[in-house]
Design a protein around this motif. Sequence first.
Motif, short mmCIF file in Angstrom:
data_model
loop_
_atom_site.label_atom_id
_atom_site.label_comp_id
_atom_site.label_asym_id
_atom_site.label_seq_id
_atom_site.Cartn_x
_atom_site.Cartn_y
_atom_site.Cartn_z
N UNK A 114 -102.75 2.60 -38.08
CA UNK A 114 -102.34 1.70 -37.00
C UNK A 114 -102.88 2.17 -35.66
N UNK A 115 -102.87 3.46 -35.43
CA UNK A 115 -103.42 4.00 -34.18
C UNK A 115 -104.92 3.79 -34.09
N UNK A 116 -105.60 3.96 -35.21
CA UNK A 116 -107.05 3.75 -35.22
C UNK A 116 -107.37 2.28 -35.00
N UNK A 117 -106.59 1.39 -35.60
CA UNK A 117 -106.78 -0.05 -35.38
C UNK A 117 -106.61 -0.39 -33.91
N UNK A 118 -105.56 0.10 -33.30
CA UNK A 118 -105.32 -0.16 -31.87
C UNK A 118 -106.43 0.43 -31.01
N UNK A 119 -106.90 1.62 -31.35
CA UNK A 119 -107.96 2.26 -30.56
C UNK A 119 -109.26 1.48 -30.66
N UNK A 120 -109.60 1.02 -31.85
CA UNK A 120 -110.84 0.25 -32.03
C UNK A 120 -110.77 -1.07 -31.26
N UNK A 121 -109.64 -1.77 -31.38
CA UNK A 121 -109.48 -3.04 -30.68
C UNK A 121 -109.46 -2.85 -29.17
N UNK A 122 -108.81 -1.78 -28.72
CA UNK A 122 -108.76 -1.52 -27.27
C UNK A 122 -110.15 -1.16 -26.73
N UNK A 123 -110.92 -0.40 -27.48
CA UNK A 123 -112.28 -0.08 -27.04
C UNK A 123 -113.13 -1.33 -26.89
N UNK A 124 -113.04 -2.23 -27.87
CA UNK A 124 -113.78 -3.48 -27.78
C UNK A 124 -113.28 -4.36 -26.65
N UNK A 125 -111.96 -4.38 -26.46
CA UNK A 125 -111.39 -5.21 -25.39
C UNK A 125 -111.77 -4.66 -24.01
N UNK A 126 -111.83 -3.35 -23.88
CA UNK A 126 -112.26 -2.76 -22.61
C UNK A 126 -113.69 -3.19 -22.29
N UNK A 127 -114.55 -3.16 -23.31
CA UNK A 127 -115.92 -3.63 -23.11
C UNK A 127 -115.93 -5.11 -22.74
N UNK A 128 -115.04 -5.89 -23.36
CA UNK A 128 -114.98 -7.32 -23.05
C UNK A 128 -114.53 -7.59 -21.64
N UNK A 129 -113.59 -6.81 -21.15
CA UNK A 129 -113.10 -7.01 -19.78
C UNK A 129 -114.15 -6.56 -18.77
N UNK A 130 -114.79 -5.42 -19.04
CA UNK A 130 -115.78 -4.91 -18.10
C UNK A 130 -117.10 -5.69 -18.15
N UNK A 131 -117.39 -6.31 -19.27
CA UNK A 131 -118.66 -6.98 -19.43
C UNK A 131 -118.67 -8.45 -19.09
N UNK A 132 -117.56 -9.00 -18.67
CA UNK A 132 -117.55 -10.44 -18.39
C UNK A 132 -118.23 -10.72 -17.05
N UNK A 133 -118.67 -11.95 -16.95
CA UNK A 133 -119.34 -12.38 -15.72
C UNK A 133 -118.30 -12.67 -14.65
N UNK A 134 -118.59 -12.33 -13.43
CA UNK A 134 -117.64 -12.66 -12.37
C UNK A 134 -117.59 -14.17 -12.15
N UNK A 135 -116.41 -14.66 -11.77
CA UNK A 135 -116.25 -16.08 -11.53
C UNK A 135 -117.00 -16.49 -10.27
N UNK A 136 -117.53 -17.68 -10.33
CA UNK A 136 -118.24 -18.20 -9.15
C UNK A 136 -117.23 -18.62 -8.10
N UNK A 137 -117.55 -18.30 -6.87
CA UNK A 137 -116.67 -18.67 -5.77
C UNK A 137 -116.91 -20.13 -5.41
N UNK A 138 -115.83 -20.82 -5.20
CA UNK A 138 -115.96 -22.24 -4.82
C UNK A 138 -116.28 -22.36 -3.35
N UNK A 139 -117.13 -23.28 -3.06
CA UNK A 139 -117.46 -23.55 -1.66
C UNK A 139 -116.40 -24.46 -1.07
N UNK A 140 -116.03 -24.21 0.14
CA UNK A 140 -115.01 -25.04 0.78
C UNK A 140 -115.62 -25.99 1.74
#
Length: 140
Positions: A114-140
Amino acid sequence: MKKRERRQEESGEQWVNSMCELLKGGVLAGFSAVLALLLCALLISTGVLREQWAQGAVLAVCVLGGAVGGIYSIKRIRSKSLLVGTGVGAILFLLLLTAGLLAYDTASLEQGGAGILCACLCGGAIAGILGRKPKKKRKR
């Protein structure tokens, strides 16, 4: 009708390509985890790392492997980064589970799975959070 059929073929082809890149990321995560585990085993056998820290080192290696494979797959797929990263973490866990079954003929969650499962998923999720594209800012 031909335009619609072409779109379905393109989306099917895109899905297959994404799954192949996801599997490549999982295999890369597995290789990096195995190499890091070999390094940890070497450090434990030379006395640099204490045996008591082995379980923590295994969990850290799983996070590292999931992150490395996740970053690779996210760069290649370029969409839904959190889902891709978590998928790579799941593939890494399944690879480690398969290796454990081949080596020990048994697998149970009570022995640290269970710990290994959580560690593997957390490692992938960390990469997913850090690797996402920043949102485009809306022009006002």
